[in-house]
Design an enzyme around this catalytic site. Structure first.
Site, PDB file in Angstrom:
ATOM      1  N   ARG A 175       0.806  -1.226   0.000  1.00 49.02           N
ATOM      2  CA  ARG A 175       0.000   0.000   0.000  1.00 49.02           C
ATOM      3  C   ARG A 175       0.840   1.277   0.000  1.00 49.02           C
ATOM      4  NH1 ARG A 175      -2.101  -3.762  -1.272  1.00 49.02           N
ATOM      5  NH2 ARG A 175      -4.059  -4.658  -0.572  1.00 49.02           N
ATOM      6  N   SER A 225     -11.401  -1.436   1.296  1.00 49.87           N
ATOM      7  CA  SER A 225     -10.825  -1.684   2.619  1.00 49.87           C
ATOM      8  C   SER A 225     -10.385  -0.352   3.225  1.00 49.87           C
ATOM      9  CB  SER A 225      -9.625  -2.626   2.524  1.00 49.87           C
ATOM     10  OG  SER A 225     -10.029  -3.902   2.085  1.00 49.87           O
ATOM     11  N   GLU A 295      -6.064   3.157   4.826  1.00 50.48           N
ATOM     12  CA  GLU A 295      -5.671   3.215   3.427  1.00 50.48           C
ATOM     13  C   GLU A 295      -6.210   4.491   2.791  1.00 50.48           C
ATOM     14  OE1 GLU A 295      -6.561  -0.128   1.001  1.00 50.48           O
ATOM     15  OE2 GLU A 295      -5.700  -1.596   2.375  1.00 50.48           O
TER      16      GLU A 295
END
Length: 303
Positions: A175, A225, A295
């Protein structure tokens, strides 16, 4: 922004691609967010380079976005310019390579791969972002990540020059990437895939899609997410174990279906969403000692 600056921008960007006081709820998958002073859609690297030059010269804040699938914008909006890369939408196949503009949706690349019997994109097909944003955060799903299928990308630096960077040069990690670290801009991405059996590819994509429908709250607006996976843990399980399944503030809720998702159940504000996120972070830290990082990118004033 005064008229002199607007005139400079109008000389670069067609007027129909410049929207003033534009609600960001129209441009984020959370479907929340107040107005940006200006929302500008660019359609070439020259437009991007010239626009950024003007904005920097005039000390105007700006943010570059793709599909808005990982973005939470304040209810107060964004005081500056949102630059949309959605106009960089070229897509072509060259043997086992797919060349995609930064604004092309990841799902569209996967469909193009299927059409040409190219395998490698199946697990990534359901990720809702554009390829530029997906590359920036090295998006992934079901054990696959962008770094597994990307060969190189055309990257614009802060000074406007463009380099073709290899996947190693971009330092893709979980990420994150050099692209995000150094605030670089993805113009286009070259995917390298493998020849495969079209029927098998189609079946794999259908299987991943069914798994998503079964386990993820795709019926509600979200940013996918919400939290990064903490090392050694799963965010969704930590949230569930903290007793937060279904926890809601206003129209924002920890999904009943998958605790790793914060969703807009209807009428949520960005404040509702961030309040849920912060409550989850606080409660999980208290119950398990684990810090959850998001995120999601926050844009604007959330204080």
């Amino acid at each position: 922004m005064n008229q002199e600056i607007l005139d400079q921008i109008n000389a670069i960007i067609p007027k129909e691609n410049i929207l003033g006081d534009e609600p960001m709820s129209r441009h984020t998958t959370f479907r929340t967010g107040g107005p940006a002073d200006y929302f500008i859609r660019i359609s070439s690297k020259d437009e991007l380079s010239k626009l950024i030059t003007v904005l920097k010269k005039e000390n105007i804040d700006f943010f570059v976005t793709g599909n808005g699938s990982n973005l939470l914008v304040s209810d107060n909006g964004y005081h500056g310019v949102i630059i949309s890369m959605s106009g960089l939408d070229t897509l072509q196949v060259d043997g086992n390579r797919i060349l995609a503009g930064a604004g092309v949706l990841n799902s569209k690349v996967a469909q193009e791969a299927l059409k040409h019997s190219l395998t490698g994109m199946e697990a990534l097909a359901g990720i809702p972002g554009s390829v530029g944003g997906c590359l920036r955060m090295n998006a992934g799903a079901y054990g696959s990540e962008m770094k597994d299928v990307v060969e190189s990308a055309d990257i614009m630096f802060e000074d406007g020059h463009v380099e073709t960077m290899s996947v190693d040069d971009m330092k893709l990690r979980y990420r994150g990437s050099r692209i995000g670290d150094e605030k670089l801009y993805v113009l286009g991405v070259t995917f390298t895939l493998f020849n495969g059996d079209k029927k098998a590819i189609e079946e794999a994509m259908a299987d991943y899609a069914a798994r998503r429908r079964d386990k993820q709250p795709l019926e509600f607006p979200s940013a996918g997410s919400t939290f990064k996976r903490p090392e050694g843990y799963f965010a969704g399980k930590l949230i569930q174990d903290a007793g937060l399944r279904g926890f809601a503030i206003g129209g924002a809720q920890v999904s009943d279906k998958h605790c790793g998702f914060v969703v807009n159940k209807g009428g949520a504000t960005s404040k509702d969403v961030i309040d849920v996120i912060r409550h989850v972070q606080k409660t999980v830290l208290e119950t398990s000692g684990v810090e959850l990082d998001t995120e999601v990118i926050l844009l604007g004033d959330f204080e």
